[in-house]
Each structure stands twice: as structure tokens, then as C-alpha cells.
Design a protein around this motif. Structure first.
Motif, PDB file in Angstrom:
ATOM      1  N   LEU A  98     -10.191  19.214 -28.119  1.00 48.54           N
ATOM      2  CA  LEU A  98      -9.049  18.323 -27.895  1.00 48.54           C
ATOM      3  C   LEU A  98      -8.158  18.237 -29.126  1.00 48.54           C
ATOM      4  CD1 LEU A  98     -10.202  15.240 -25.813  1.00 48.54           C
ATOM      5  CD2 LEU A  98      -8.213  16.653 -25.403  1.00 48.54           C
ATOM      6  N   LEU A  99      -8.774  18.255 -30.298  1.00 45.20           N
ATOM      7  CA  LEU A  99      -8.011  18.177 -31.539  1.00 45.20           C
ATOM      8  C   LEU A  99      -7.149  19.428 -31.715  1.00 45.20           C
ATOM      9  CD1 LEU A  99      -7.909  15.963 -33.708  1.00 45.20           C
ATOM     10  CD2 LEU A  99      -9.379  17.387 -35.109  1.00 45.20           C
ATOM     11  N   VAL A 100      -7.718  20.579 -31.370  1.00 52.58           N
ATOM     12  CA  VAL A 100      -6.957  21.835 -31.431  1.00 52.58           C
ATOM     13  C   VAL A 100      -5.791  21.774 -30.451  1.00 52.58           C
ATOM     14  CG1 VAL A 100      -7.063  24.321 -30.962  1.00 52.58           C
ATOM     15  CG2 VAL A 100      -8.906  23.213 -32.229  1.00 52.58           C
ATOM     16  N   LEU A 101      -6.075  21.282 -29.251  1.00 49.67           N
ATOM     17  CA  LEU A 101      -5.039  21.125 -28.224  1.00 49.67           C
ATOM     18  C   LEU A 101      -3.941  20.182 -28.710  1.00 49.67           C
ATOM     19  CD1 LEU A 101      -4.406  21.814 -25.152  1.00 49.67           C
ATOM     20  CD2 LEU A 101      -5.318  19.565 -24.668  1.00 49.67           C
ATOM     21  N   GLU A 102      -4.346  19.085 -29.350  1.00 42.98           N
ATOM     22  CA  GLU A 102      -3.389  18.110 -29.866  1.00 42.98           C
ATOM     23  C   GLU A 102      -2.485  18.710 -30.929  1.00 42.98           C
ATOM     24  OE1 GLU A 102      -2.273  14.521 -29.728  1.00 42.98           O
ATOM     25  OE2 GLU A 102      -2.597  15.526 -27.829  1.00 42.98           O
ATOM     26  N   SER A 103      -3.059  19.558 -31.791  1.00 45.09           N
ATOM     27  CA  SER A 103      -2.228  20.202 -32.827  1.00 45.09           C
ATOM     28  C   SER A 103      -1.211  21.127 -32.180  1.00 45.09           C
ATOM     29  CB  SER A 103      -3.052  20.995 -33.837  1.00 45.09           C
ATOM     30  OG  SER A 103      -4.400  20.738 -33.740  1.00 45.09           O
ATOM     31  N   ALA A 104      -1.642  21.826 -31.125  1.00 45.09           N
ATOM     32  CA  ALA A 104      -0.708  22.690 -30.398  1.00 45.09           C
ATOM     33  C   ALA A 104       0.394  21.859 -29.761  1.00 45.09           C
ATOM     34  CB  ALA A 104      -1.456  23.483 -29.338  1.00 45.09           C
ATOM     35  N   VAL A 105       0.007  20.728 -29.154  1.00 43.12           N
ATOM     36  CA  VAL A 105       0.977  19.827 -28.519  1.00 43.12           C
ATOM     37  C   VAL A 105       1.945  19.288 -29.559  1.00 43.12           C
ATOM     38  CG1 VAL A 105       1.215  17.548 -27.428  1.00 43.12           C
ATOM     39  CG2 VAL A 105      -0.403  19.189 -26.516  1.00 43.12           C
ATOM     40  N   ALA A 106       1.432  18.956 -30.752  1.00 42.25           N
ATOM     41  CA  ALA A 106       2.279  18.439 -31.833  1.00 42.25           C
ATOM     42  C   ALA A 106       3.384  19.431 -32.186  1.00 42.25           C
ATOM     43  CB  ALA A 106       1.436  18.133 -33.059  1.00 42.25           C
TER      44      ALA A 106
END
Length: 196
Positions: free
Chosen positions: A174-182
Motif C-alpha cells: 500500500l505504501l508503494v501504491l501511495e507513493s505512485a499515487v502521490a
């Protein structure tokens, strides 16, 4: 903000660091991208507004991924205060300098005469809600990701060790996904600002 100040001195180095070279190439790519979006009619240096906007949102989004740091982009006050003035400036500039062009935009080509009044209403409404959609999109994406991370993190205390490993893996994913979303959200905000 403090992290930003730590990274500034690298500009004054004799040889640019790898981080600096990477960031400059990103900015150059964005500059070219926005130049093609704005077209030949765009004023010189107008891409810098959008590059600065991109950098600001990206920085704020990433700061929010660190624990105990407040994400300012997850609040409508920041996102709306970025989107509204920009949109207002574009509208005023367009209506003052390209009035004919702006009127032409209200009725798409090939619209039947009967539908024209409705089309003008629909186009006007869609024009007015643009800054709102821009701001809400960024805010909602930021809130959603952080909420998921928080909710999953809070369930950890009542779990067995076996489930805890799965939880940790899910949190990292999820953290990796969040960085991508950012990254994606800051890019989308900047690009749509140019298109509107």
C-alpha cells in the motif's frame, strides 16, 4: 519544508549530484510536456507555473507518507486555494483576450439548433465545477490512501504473528501504491490545470 531546505544546498555544488541530475531531467521532461500542451500561443515561461505547482504538490504528498507528518494536500483548503485562483486567471484571461474563442467553446461543433441552449448551460456548469473537481480529486485520493494505511495499522495490535506478516506485506504494498499515487496526482493536477 525543512527537508526541502536540506536539499537546496546541492544546487550550489560544483558537480551536480545524482539526485540533482535526476530532478533536472524530470523538470526538463515536464517543461517539454507542458510546452506541447500549451501550444505555440503559450507565453514564454508559462510552463514554470505548472512545474512549480507540480513540485509543490509532489513534495507535500511525499511528506505526508512519513509517519506523524500532516498531509496538507488532503485538505480542501490547500487544493482549492491552488485550483481556484489558477482557473479564475485562465477564465479572465480567456474572456478578455479571446472572447470569440470562449463563446465558440460553449457550443461544440455539429450541435443541432434545438439543443444549443441546453449545451450552453451544460458547458457553463462543467466550466464552473472544474476547479472543484480538480481540488476534490487530489484531496480524495490523498485521504483514501492514508485512511487505508491507518485502518490497517490500527488492526495490528489484535493480530496473531502469522497474520501480522501478511499485514506488514499489505502495508508495504500500500505504501508503494501511495507513493505512485502521490506522483501521479501531482502530475494530473498540473496537466489538467494547463488543459483547463
Amino acid at each position: 519544508t525543512f527537508l526541502g531546505l536540506l536539499m537546496i544546498p546541492s544546487i550550489y555544488w560544483l558537480m551536480p549530484s545524482r539526485y540533482n541530475i535526476m530532478w533536472n531531467s524530470i523538470l526538463l521532461t515536464l517543461h517539454k510536456e507542458f510546452k506541447t500542451l500549451l501550444g505555440p500561443s503559450g507565453h514564454n515561461g508559462s510552463t514554470f507555473i505548472f512545474i512549480s505547482l507540480f513540485s509543490l504538490i509532489l513534495f507535500n504528498n511525499f511528506m505526508g507518507l512519513f509517519p506523524y507528518i500532516f498531509t496538507s494536500t488532503s485538505h480542501l483548503t490547500l487544493t482549492l486555494s491552488l485550483a481556484l485562483p489558477l482557473w479564475l486567471c485562465f477564465m479572465l484571461y480567456g474572456w478578455i483576450n479571446h472572447t470569440q474563442h470562449m463563446f465558440a467553446h460553449l457550443v461544440p461543433q455539429g450541435t443541432p439548433a434545438i439543443l444549443m441552449p441546453f449545451m450552453v448551460c451544460i458547458e457553463t456548469i462543467s466550466n464552473i465545477i472544474r476547479p472543484g473537481t480538480l481540488a476534490v480529486r487530489l484531496t480524495a485520493n490523498m485521504i483514501a490512501g492514508h485512511l487505508l494505511l491507518t485502518l490497517l495499522g490500527n488492526t495490528g495490535s489484535s493480530m496473531s504473528y502469522m497474520l501480522m506478516t501478511f499485514l506488514l506485506m499489505a502495508q508495504i504494498a500500500l505504501l508503494v501504491l501511495e507513493s505512485a499515487v502521490a506522483m501521479i496526482q501531482s502530475y494530473v493536477f498540473a496537466v489538467l490545470s494547463t488543459l483547463y
